[in-house]
Design a protein around this motif. Structure first.
Motif, mmCIF file in Angstrom:
data_model
loop_
_atom_site.group_PDB
_atom_site.id
_atom_site.type_symbol
_atom_site.label_atom_id
_atom_site.label_comp_id
_atom_site.label_asym_id
_atom_site.label_seq_id
_atom_site.Cartn_x
_atom_site.Cartn_y
_atom_site.Cartn_z
ATOM 1 N N HIS A 67 0.856 -1.184 0.000
ATOM 2 C CA HIS A 67 0.000 0.000 0.000
ATOM 3 C C HIS A 67 0.893 1.234 0.000
ATOM 4 O O HIS A 67 2.043 1.177 0.433
ATOM 5 C CB HIS A 67 -1.013 0.011 1.163
ATOM 6 C CG HIS A 67 -0.482 0.574 2.456
ATOM 7 N ND1 HIS A 67 -0.270 -0.199 3.569
ATOM 8 C CD2 HIS A 67 -0.123 1.834 2.815
ATOM 9 C CE1 HIS A 67 0.194 0.563 4.552
ATOM 10 N NE2 HIS A 67 0.298 1.798 4.129
ATOM 11 N N ALA A 69 0.857 5.844 0.310
ATOM 12 C CA ALA A 69 0.090 6.940 0.890
ATOM 13 C C ALA A 69 0.435 8.252 0.210
ATOM 14 O O ALA A 69 1.594 8.515 -0.108
ATOM 15 C CB ALA A 69 0.347 7.044 2.396
ATOM 16 N N ARG A 71 -0.888 12.665 0.134
ATOM 17 C CA ARG A 71 -1.611 13.708 0.862
ATOM 18 C C ARG A 71 -1.953 14.816 -0.120
ATOM 19 O O ARG A 71 -1.050 15.399 -0.727
ATOM 20 C CB ARG A 71 -0.721 14.253 1.988
ATOM 21 C CG ARG A 71 -0.231 13.171 2.931
ATOM 22 C CD ARG A 71 1.049 13.571 3.636
ATOM 23 N NE ARG A 71 1.516 12.501 4.524
ATOM 24 C CZ ARG A 71 2.702 12.523 5.121
ATOM 25 N NH1 ARG A 71 3.532 13.542 4.952
ATOM 26 N NH2 ARG A 71 3.061 11.516 5.904
ATOM 27 N N PHE A 126 -3.642 4.948 0.711
ATOM 28 C CA PHE A 126 -4.213 5.739 1.805
ATOM 29 C C PHE A 126 -4.112 7.197 1.367
ATOM 30 O O PHE A 126 -3.020 7.715 1.148
ATOM 31 C CB PHE A 126 -3.412 5.493 3.089
ATOM 32 C CG PHE A 126 -4.069 6.038 4.326
ATOM 33 C CD1 PHE A 126 -4.922 5.252 5.084
ATOM 34 C CD2 PHE A 126 -3.826 7.345 4.755
ATOM 35 C CE1 PHE A 126 -5.531 5.748 6.233
ATOM 36 C CE2 PHE A 126 -4.422 7.842 5.901
ATOM 37 C CZ PHE A 126 -5.283 7.039 6.647
ATOM 38 N N ASN A 222 4.619 9.114 -0.149
ATOM 39 C CA ASN A 222 5.465 9.283 1.046
ATOM 40 C C ASN A 222 5.890 7.961 1.693
ATOM 41 O O ASN A 222 6.786 7.939 2.514
ATOM 42 C CB ASN A 222 4.829 10.242 2.062
ATOM 43 C CG ASN A 222 3.571 9.674 2.711
ATOM 44 O OD1 ASN A 222 3.602 8.590 3.285
ATOM 45 N ND2 ASN A 222 2.474 10.393 2.636
ATOM 46 N N HIS A 223 5.246 6.864 1.338
ATOM 47 C CA HIS A 223 5.773 5.546 1.687
ATOM 48 C C HIS A 223 5.057 4.483 0.874
ATOM 49 O O HIS A 223 3.976 4.723 0.336
ATOM 50 C CB HIS A 223 5.672 5.236 3.179
ATOM 51 C CG HIS A 223 4.270 5.090 3.710
ATOM 52 N ND1 HIS A 223 3.468 6.160 4.022
ATOM 53 C CD2 HIS A 223 3.520 3.994 4.005
ATOM 54 C CE1 HIS A 223 2.300 5.735 4.485
ATOM 55 N NE2 HIS A 223 2.303 4.411 4.479
ATOM 56 N N GLN A 263 1.535 -2.701 12.265
ATOM 57 C CA GLN A 263 2.399 -1.910 11.386
ATOM 58 C C GLN A 263 3.577 -1.313 12.140
ATOM 59 O O GLN A 263 3.465 -0.939 13.300
ATOM 60 C CB GLN A 263 1.620 -0.721 10.798
ATOM 61 C CG GLN A 263 0.432 -1.109 9.957
ATOM 62 C CD GLN A 263 -0.312 0.114 9.456
ATOM 63 O OE1 GLN A 263 -0.681 0.972 10.239
ATOM 64 N NE2 GLN A 263 -0.526 0.190 8.154
ATOM 65 N N PHE A 288 9.328 7.893 4.025
ATOM 66 C CA PHE A 288 9.759 6.858 4.961
ATOM 67 C C PHE A 288 9.400 5.479 4.442
ATOM 68 O O PHE A 288 8.966 5.341 3.295
ATOM 69 C CB PHE A 288 9.161 7.129 6.347
ATOM 70 C CG PHE A 288 7.653 7.128 6.406
ATOM 71 C CD1 PHE A 288 6.915 8.249 6.064
ATOM 72 C CD2 PHE A 288 6.964 5.994 6.824
ATOM 73 C CE1 PHE A 288 5.523 8.248 6.126
ATOM 74 C CE2 PHE A 288 5.571 5.980 6.897
ATOM 75 C CZ PHE A 288 4.855 7.114 6.551
ATOM 76 N N GLU A 290 7.582 1.565 5.562
ATOM 77 C CA GLU A 290 6.651 0.961 6.519
ATOM 78 C C GLU A 290 6.470 -0.496 6.122
ATOM 79 O O GLU A 290 6.662 -0.866 4.961
ATOM 80 C CB GLU A 290 5.317 1.712 6.433
ATOM 81 C CG GLU A 290 4.275 1.278 7.441
ATOM 82 C CD GLU A 290 2.892 1.854 7.116
ATOM 83 O OE1 GLU A 290 2.170 2.199 8.042
ATOM 84 O OE2 GLU A 290 2.550 1.917 5.923
ATOM 85 N N PHE A 388 -7.437 0.121 7.031
ATOM 86 C CA PHE A 388 -6.436 0.749 7.894
ATOM 87 C C PHE A 388 -7.032 1.007 9.268
ATOM 88 O O PHE A 388 -8.231 0.795 9.479
ATOM 89 C CB PHE A 388 -5.961 2.061 7.253
ATOM 90 C CG PHE A 388 -5.222 1.834 5.961
ATOM 91 C CD1 PHE A 388 -3.848 1.675 5.951
ATOM 92 C CD2 PHE A 388 -5.915 1.726 4.758
ATOM 93 C CE1 PHE A 388 -3.166 1.417 4.768
ATOM 94 C CE2 PHE A 388 -5.244 1.474 3.567
ATOM 95 C CZ PHE A 388 -3.864 1.325 3.576
ATOM 96 N N ALA A 393 -2.613 4.729 12.132
ATOM 97 C CA ALA A 393 -2.228 5.710 11.111
ATOM 98 C C ALA A 393 -1.681 6.958 11.778
ATOM 99 O O ALA A 393 -0.662 7.504 11.365
ATOM 100 C CB ALA A 393 -3.415 6.048 10.216
ATOM 101 N N ILE A 396 1.767 6.365 12.878
ATOM 102 C CA ILE A 396 2.699 6.361 11.743
ATOM 103 C C ILE A 396 2.959 7.805 11.291
ATOM 104 O O ILE A 396 4.099 8.213 11.094
ATOM 105 C CB ILE A 396 2.126 5.533 10.567
ATOM 106 C CG1 ILE A 396 1.907 4.074 10.977
ATOM 107 C CG2 ILE A 396 3.004 5.654 9.326
ATOM 108 C CD1 ILE A 396 3.124 3.218 11.054
ATOM 109 N N PHE A 397 1.896 8.591 11.132
ATOM 110 C CA PHE A 397 2.052 10.006 10.767
ATOM 111 C C PHE A 397 3.028 10.657 11.745
ATOM 112 O O PHE A 397 3.979 11.311 11.358
ATOM 113 C CB PHE A 397 0.715 10.758 10.910
ATOM 114 C CG PHE A 397 -0.130 10.832 9.662
ATOM 115 C CD1 PHE A 397 0.240 11.629 8.592
ATOM 116 C CD2 PHE A 397 -1.328 10.144 9.572
ATOM 117 C CE1 PHE A 397 -0.557 11.725 7.468
ATOM 118 C CE2 PHE A 397 -2.142 10.226 8.448
ATOM 119 C CZ PHE A 397 -1.755 11.022 7.382
HETATM 120 C C1 OOG Z 1 -0.467 8.121 5.904
HETATM 121 C C2 OOG Z 1 -0.301 7.410 7.207
HETATM 122 C C3 OOG Z 1 -1.296 6.258 7.348
HETATM 123 C C4 OOG Z 1 -1.095 3.725 7.377
HETATM 124 O O1 OOG Z 1 -0.556 2.719 6.901
HETATM 125 O O2 OOG Z 1 -1.818 3.700 8.379
HETATM 126 C C5 OOG Z 1 -0.853 5.014 6.695
HETATM 127 C C6 OOG Z 1 0.522 9.218 5.674
HETATM 128 O O3 OOG Z 1 1.534 9.319 6.383
HETATM 129 O O4 OOG Z 1 0.265 9.998 4.727
HETATM 130 O O5 OOG Z 1 -0.277 4.964 5.648
#
Ligand code: OOG
Ligand code: NI
Length: 454
Positions: A67, A69, A71, A126, A222-223, A263, A288, A290, A388, A393, A396-397
């Protein structure tokens, strides 16, 4: 001319994104290699797991499962993303309000929804939308809005292909390839900011995430997250490979029967940025890595229990040596085997006829679902959680926004606002799991030639 299947376009997209991120963030490649090794170990250690995953078609998808992500800054960007992702069979599922965790966005997950599409390639993104109204200073809010209004995050060719696909009901294979390569432009990293250093600092002071969204040409990916079968092994293996893992694994503790989603991530890179104007060299952390381990989807009742125990984690943690012990202690009350979870209506399962058992003895006429399961005429196979978790989340943010942590915003989520921006309602993930479970029951009814009451 025949159209490429949306599932196949999605596979092109997910592998192109993975190649892109491997070149942009080499640590991602290191993590994927570690995950592949750990998955091999986990499968060779647990023959039953290997058999089940092979039978359910989950082995093949595991290797490509990711997955990502992104923004986004404006409602218009979100509406266009919805149309673009729809060409790849990715629908908005679920609403995540992150404001309670002090993050000024709300989000959904774009993902395939049918069993066969998920099996083909479950790629999910996401997707968060900035909530400008959470920038307190009206002047700064206005400037952020103006900066975002000027940017164009999609290439002209990408938008032309989108129109064409919508009019013709799909894309031929050559157009699909061109579409993916144009779409990739939107998610690439740009070292050049669209603002000067002073503006960046002001936006950053409002919230690190605001700066990340507003100051760049587009919503850089971003990941990207591979799926592992043993997240504890991955967490242990990271430091030796030079990956700085966050301290705690988010989500439920390690269990015999995995549920939902666990996670962990490695910390964001500090990247050098060229800001507009003189003296414009600076840095920004955004990207980053994950990794996640997915378990069984929970019913509304199961999810309520999960949320309750998670909330108790803090008090349980007070008497524990480590946060992990605190979580483990809080979750002692959550049943940890398939039959018990089924009996209490806590988790979703796919039912499968146990042909050997049926050959030995046919099920009694009129037997209901619980009798068929307890008598072992039907086996239970977990339905994988495809979504999710907002608390995870937020963790992680937070672990990737630098050290600034802020308290929760005093406003609730606004699903209606989000859906207005999206231009469509988000789908209810629980209804999707209910459908998957009901479909498997119908298949069993056909196979056994009987009606099964629930
Ligand atoms: C999204 C963070 C949420 C997850 O796996 O819960 C996420 C972000 O940092 O933009 O990717
Ligand atoms: Ni993620």
């Amino acid at each position: 001319m025949s159209h490429m299947h949306p599932d196949d376009i999605r596979t092109l997209f997910s592998s192109a994104m993975s190649d892109l991120y491997r070149t942009e963030v080499p640590q991602y490649g290191t993590l994927c290699d570690l995950v592949a090794k750990v998955n091999e170990t986990a499968l060779s250690r647990d023959a039953q797991l290997a058999r089940r995953m092979r039978r359910d078609g989950e082995i093949d998808r595991l290797e490509v499962e990711r997955h990502g992500a992104i923004r986004l800054g404006t409602p218009a960007e979100l509406a266009t993303i919805r149309r673009l992702f729809a060409l790849m069979g990715m629908k908005p599922v679920g609403y995540y309000d992150l404001s309670a965790a002090g993050v000024p966005v709300h989000s959904t997950a774009f993902r395939p929804i049918s069993d066969s599409s998920l099996e083909h390639n479950p790629f999910r993104v996401f997707t968060s939308l900035l909530r400008l109204e959470l920038i307190v200073d009206p002047d700064l809010r206005q400037r952020a809005q103006e900066i975002l209004a000027k940017r164009k995050i999609f290439t002209a060719r990408c938008l032309a292909l989108l129109e064409q696909a919508e009019q013709q009901g799909g894309l031929g294979s050559e157009d699909a390839r061109e579409f993916i390569s144009e779409l990739l432009e939107t998610f690439k990293w740009h070292r050049e900011a669209t603002v000067d250093l002073a503006t960046y600092r002001e936006l950053r002071a409002a919230h690190a995430l605001v700066a990340d969204i507003v100051c760049f040409k587009g919503p850089h990916i971003n990941h990207l997250t591979p799926r592992t079968l043993d997240i504890d092994l991955v967490q242990e293996g990271m430091p030796a490979l030079g990956l700085r893992a966050k301290d705690v694994i988010e989500g439920p503790p390690r269990r015999a029967f995995p549920i939902l989603l666990r996670q962990t991530s490695f910390l964001a890179l500090e990247e050098s940025i060229r800001f507009i104007g003189d003296g414009g060299d600076g840095t920004h952390t955004a990207r980053f890595g994950e990794v996640e381990q997915r378990g069984c989807a929970l019913t509304r009742k199961g999810r309520a229990l999960y949320d309750e125990l998670l909330a108790k984690r803090r008090s349980a943690a007070s008497g524990s040596a480590t946060p992990a012990e605190g979580v483990a202690r809080a979750f002692a009350d959550f049943p940890d085997d398939a039959k018990e979870l089924f009996k209490q209506g806590l988790a979703f399962f796919r039912f499968e006829v146990n042909s050997k058992r049926v050959a030995e003895q046919s099920p009694p006429a009129g037997a209901d679902l619980s009798q068929l399961v307890s008598g072992e005429w039907l086996d239970l196979s977990p339905i994988t959680y495809e979504d999710f978790l907002p608390v995870s989340a937020a963790g992680i943010f937070r672990s990737n926004l630098g050290s600034e942590v802020r308290a929760s915003y005093d406003v609730a989520g606004h699903q209606r606002d989000f859906e207005d921006a999206l231009g469509a309602p988000v789908l209810d993930e629980i209804a999707l799991y209910e459908t998957a479970q009901a479909n498997s029951l119908s298949a069993c009814e056909r196979q056994l030639g009987m009606v099964i009451s629930t």
